[in-house]
Design a protein around this motif. Structure first.
Motif, mmCIF file in Angstrom:
data_model
loop_
_atom_site.group_PDB
_atom_site.id
_atom_site.type_symbol
_atom_site.label_atom_id
_atom_site.label_comp_id
_atom_site.label_asym_id
_atom_site.label_seq_id
_atom_site.Cartn_x
_atom_site.Cartn_y
_atom_site.Cartn_z
ATOM 1 N N THR A 52 15.179 40.299 -54.702
ATOM 2 C CA THR A 52 16.480 39.710 -55.017
ATOM 3 C C THR A 52 16.265 38.491 -55.898
ATOM 4 O O THR A 52 15.494 37.593 -55.557
ATOM 5 C CB THR A 52 17.225 39.302 -53.741
ATOM 6 N N ARG A 53 16.935 38.454 -57.006
ATOM 7 C CA ARG A 53 16.747 37.356 -57.958
ATOM 8 C C ARG A 53 17.695 36.215 -57.616
ATOM 9 O O ARG A 53 18.908 36.392 -57.581
ATOM 10 C CB ARG A 53 17.006 37.833 -59.379
ATOM 11 N N PHE A 54 17.113 35.064 -57.340
ATOM 12 C CA PHE A 54 17.892 33.897 -56.947
ATOM 13 C C PHE A 54 17.919 32.877 -58.081
ATOM 14 O O PHE A 54 16.914 32.650 -58.756
ATOM 15 C CB PHE A 54 17.287 33.240 -55.695
ATOM 16 N N ARG A 55 19.061 32.279 -58.280
ATOM 17 C CA ARG A 55 19.207 31.117 -59.155
ATOM 18 C C ARG A 55 19.732 29.989 -58.281
ATOM 19 O O ARG A 55 20.877 30.041 -57.811
ATOM 20 C CB ARG A 55 20.155 31.404 -60.317
ATOM 21 N N VAL A 56 18.885 29.013 -58.039
ATOM 22 C CA VAL A 56 19.232 27.949 -57.093
ATOM 23 C C VAL A 56 19.105 26.594 -57.764
ATOM 24 O O VAL A 56 18.240 26.388 -58.625
ATOM 25 C CB VAL A 56 18.357 27.998 -55.827
ATOM 26 N N ARG A 57 19.960 25.691 -57.352
ATOM 27 C CA ARG A 57 19.932 24.340 -57.900
ATOM 28 C C ARG A 57 18.984 23.471 -57.085
ATOM 29 O O ARG A 57 18.864 23.627 -55.878
ATOM 30 C CB ARG A 57 21.338 23.729 -57.898
ATOM 31 N N GLY A 58 18.338 22.554 -57.771
ATOM 32 C CA GLY A 58 17.457 21.600 -57.104
ATOM 33 C C GLY A 58 18.254 20.508 -56.439
ATOM 34 O O GLY A 58 19.484 20.517 -56.429
ATOM 35 N N TYR A 59 17.534 19.543 -55.880
ATOM 36 C CA TYR A 59 18.180 18.444 -55.176
ATOM 37 C C TYR A 59 18.793 17.472 -56.167
ATOM 38 O O TYR A 59 18.250 17.240 -57.250
ATOM 39 C CB TYR A 59 17.156 17.726 -54.296
ATOM 40 N N PRO A 60 19.936 16.845 -55.823
ATOM 41 C CA PRO A 60 20.672 17.025 -54.561
ATOM 42 C C PRO A 60 21.774 18.057 -54.641
ATOM 43 O O PRO A 60 22.535 18.255 -53.697
ATOM 44 C CB PRO A 60 21.291 15.638 -54.347
ATOM 45 N N ALA A 61 21.907 18.748 -55.784
ATOM 46 C CA ALA A 61 23.077 19.606 -55.985
ATOM 47 C C ALA A 61 23.077 20.841 -55.103
ATOM 48 O O ALA A 61 24.130 21.340 -54.736
ATOM 49 C CB ALA A 61 23.157 20.025 -57.454
ATOM 50 N N GLY A 62 21.915 21.378 -54.738
ATOM 51 C CA GLY A 62 21.902 22.651 -54.038
ATOM 52 C C GLY A 62 20.832 22.742 -52.979
ATOM 53 O O GLY A 62 19.970 23.608 -53.054
ATOM 54 N N THR A 63 20.866 21.869 -52.012
ATOM 55 C CA THR A 63 19.783 21.780 -51.041
ATOM 56 C C THR A 63 19.555 23.085 -50.286
ATOM 57 O O THR A 63 18.421 23.496 -50.095
ATOM 58 C CB THR A 63 20.067 20.660 -50.025
ATOM 59 N N LYS A 64 20.592 23.753 -49.837
ATOM 60 C CA LYS A 64 20.408 24.947 -49.025
ATOM 61 C C LYS A 64 19.851 26.107 -49.841
ATOM 62 O O LYS A 64 19.002 26.856 -49.372
ATOM 63 C CB LYS A 64 21.734 25.343 -48.362
ATOM 64 N N GLY A 65 20.333 26.277 -51.063
ATOM 65 C CA GLY A 65 19.814 27.373 -51.867
ATOM 66 C C GLY A 65 18.336 27.227 -52.118
ATOM 67 O O GLY A 65 17.560 28.186 -52.010
ATOM 68 N N LYS A 66 17.885 26.036 -52.443
ATOM 69 C CA LYS A 66 16.472 25.819 -52.707
ATOM 70 C C LYS A 66 15.645 25.972 -51.442
ATOM 71 O O LYS A 66 14.458 26.328 -51.502
ATOM 72 C CB LYS A 66 16.263 24.426 -53.308
ATOM 73 N N LEU A 67 16.261 25.740 -50.288
ATOM 74 C CA LEU A 67 15.540 25.877 -49.025
ATOM 75 C C LEU A 67 15.054 27.304 -48.813
ATOM 76 O O LEU A 67 14.025 27.528 -48.169
ATOM 77 C CB LEU A 67 16.430 25.441 -47.862
ATOM 78 N N LEU A 68 15.760 28.288 -49.354
ATOM 79 C CA LEU A 68 15.298 29.673 -49.258
ATOM 80 C C LEU A 68 13.916 29.821 -49.908
ATOM 81 O O LEU A 68 13.017 30.449 -49.342
ATOM 82 C CB LEU A 68 16.288 30.604 -49.954
ATOM 83 N N LEU A 69 13.774 29.253 -51.094
ATOM 84 C CA LEU A 69 12.488 29.356 -51.789
ATOM 85 C C LEU A 69 11.410 28.548 -51.069
ATOM 86 O O LEU A 69 10.242 28.966 -51.031
ATOM 87 C CB LEU A 69 12.634 28.878 -53.230
ATOM 88 N N ILE A 70 11.794 27.415 -50.495
ATOM 89 C CA ILE A 70 10.831 26.620 -49.730
ATOM 90 C C ILE A 70 10.358 27.405 -48.501
ATOM 91 O O ILE A 70 9.160 27.440 -48.193
ATOM 92 C CB ILE A 70 11.449 25.275 -49.307
ATOM 93 N N GLU A 71 11.290 28.050 -47.822
ATOM 94 C CA GLU A 71 10.935 28.818 -46.625
ATOM 95 C C GLU A 71 9.965 29.947 -46.966
ATOM 96 O O GLU A 71 8.970 30.168 -46.260
ATOM 97 C CB GLU A 71 12.194 29.384 -45.967
ATOM 98 N N ILE A 72 10.230 30.659 -48.053
ATOM 99 C CA ILE A 72 9.336 31.748 -48.433
ATOM 100 C C ILE A 72 7.983 31.204 -48.883
ATOM 101 O O ILE A 72 6.927 31.802 -48.612
ATOM 102 C CB ILE A 72 9.973 32.615 -49.531
ATOM 103 N N SER A 73 7.983 30.056 -49.550
ATOM 104 C CA SER A 73 6.716 29.431 -49.918
ATOM 105 C C SER A 73 5.870 29.177 -48.684
ATOM 106 O O SER A 73 4.660 29.472 -48.651
ATOM 107 C CB SER A 73 6.970 28.104 -50.656
ATOM 108 N N ARG A 74 6.489 28.609 -47.648
ATOM 109 C CA ARG A 74 5.753 28.312 -46.425
ATOM 110 C C ARG A 74 5.322 29.588 -45.706
ATOM 111 O O ARG A 74 4.261 29.647 -45.081
ATOM 112 C CB ARG A 74 6.614 27.427 -45.499
ATOM 113 N N TYR A 75 6.159 30.614 -45.794
ATOM 114 C CA TYR A 75 5.798 31.897 -45.187
ATOM 115 C C TYR A 75 4.528 32.454 -45.835
ATOM 116 O O TYR A 75 3.619 32.939 -45.144
ATOM 117 C CB TYR A 75 6.951 32.885 -45.346
ATOM 118 N N ILE A 76 4.440 32.376 -47.156
ATOM 119 C CA ILE A 76 3.259 32.895 -47.858
ATOM 120 C C ILE A 76 2.038 32.040 -47.540
ATOM 121 O O ILE A 76 0.930 32.565 -47.331
ATOM 122 C CB ILE A 76 3.528 32.954 -49.373
ATOM 123 N N GLU A 77 2.201 30.726 -47.491
ATOM 124 C CA GLU A 77 1.085 29.855 -47.123
ATOM 125 C C GLU A 77 0.603 30.147 -45.710
ATOM 126 O O GLU A 77 -0.608 30.164 -45.438
ATOM 127 C CB GLU A 77 1.513 28.393 -47.253
#
Length: 257
Positions: free
Chosen positions: A109-134
């Protein structure tokens, strides 16, 4: 192949994804948090009531068929009720990362998410997957892990990130970090530091775990690019061969330590 081209290749634009909150007993505000998480993303969210179905679960559907299911409480506790500080500060170490199946399986699924502070929750998806891979890489302890931070200082400035990567450097992983800035703080770690000041490193967010060639372990890759440090265009894939392709590209293109 470039990172941008990997995003285009991995994105499964021909199929629709949707999340259904089934037989929810959550307060309306909590359900709305899930809806807002995917606001402006190619994932629809709805609440449904179904006979002979578990209560208070989230189902992921692709083209109308259920492909994954998670307890709503797991989605709430891992994504909805937290912010990125839980990882930045180290409150949730890699050994405790439990990304819900319905989130993991949004691969392609292709996500377009805003960085902080405009889109904290959307970017959190990418952070969560980053941590999952780590966390996947830490669990296996062998193979390659390649991570792009844009700026190397992010590793040492974030206590939880520094702790995680110091721990990863103590395994048998072939560990690579990428970003512009001073590589000297990592001299005592077993890690290859790549700090070429080129656009793909300045603007690339990637976390790639490639298991050894003779392993049947799962691999994964998240790849995202920003043009202005405000909007990120990215996708993740759970596939060892795809992860090896990205890892190979990074070594060939940016491999000089």
């Amino acid at each position: 192949m470039t990172l941008r081209e990997f995003i285009d290749e991995f994105a499964d634009d021909g199929h629709t994804a949707s999340l259904s909150i089934v037989n929810s007993d959550q307060p309306p505000m909590v359900a709305q948090m899930l809806e807002s998480l995917f606001d402006e993303q190619p994932v629809s969210v709805s609440e449904v009531s179904r006979v002979l179905s578990d209560s208070n679960v989230v189902q992921l559907r692709r083209d109308g068929s259920v492909v994954a299911e998670s307890a709503f409480s797991d989605v709430r506790d891992s994504i909805l009720a937290v912010n990125s500080d839980i990882y930045i500060t180290g409150t949730r170490p890699l050994s405790e990362v439990e990304t819900p199946e319905v989130v993991r399986n949004l691969e392609g699924t292709r996500f377009r998410v805003r960085g902080y502070p405009a889109g904290t929750k959307g970017k959190l998806l990418l952070i969560e997957i980053s941590r999952y891979i780590e966390a996947m890489a830490l669990q296996h302890g062998v193979g390659e892990l390649h991570t792009g931070f844009q700026r190397l200082s992010r590793i040492t400035d974030e206590r939880g990130t520094a702790r995680a990567y110091e721990q990863l450097s103590q395994t048998d992983l072939d560990l690579h970090v990428y970003g512009i800035g001073d590589p000297r703080p990592f001299d005592t770690w077993s890690v290859a530091v790549h700090n070429d000041d080129v656009p793909e490193i300045r603007n690339g967010w990637f976390v790639v775990f490639a298991p050894p060639p003779d392993s049947d372990a799962e691999g994964a890759a998240l790849v995202a690019i920003t043009e202005d440090d405000e909007v990120w265009d990215g996708v993740w894939v759970l596939d060892a061969d795809a992860a090896r392709q990205v890892a190979s590209y990074l070594c060939d293109e940016h491999g000089a330590a």
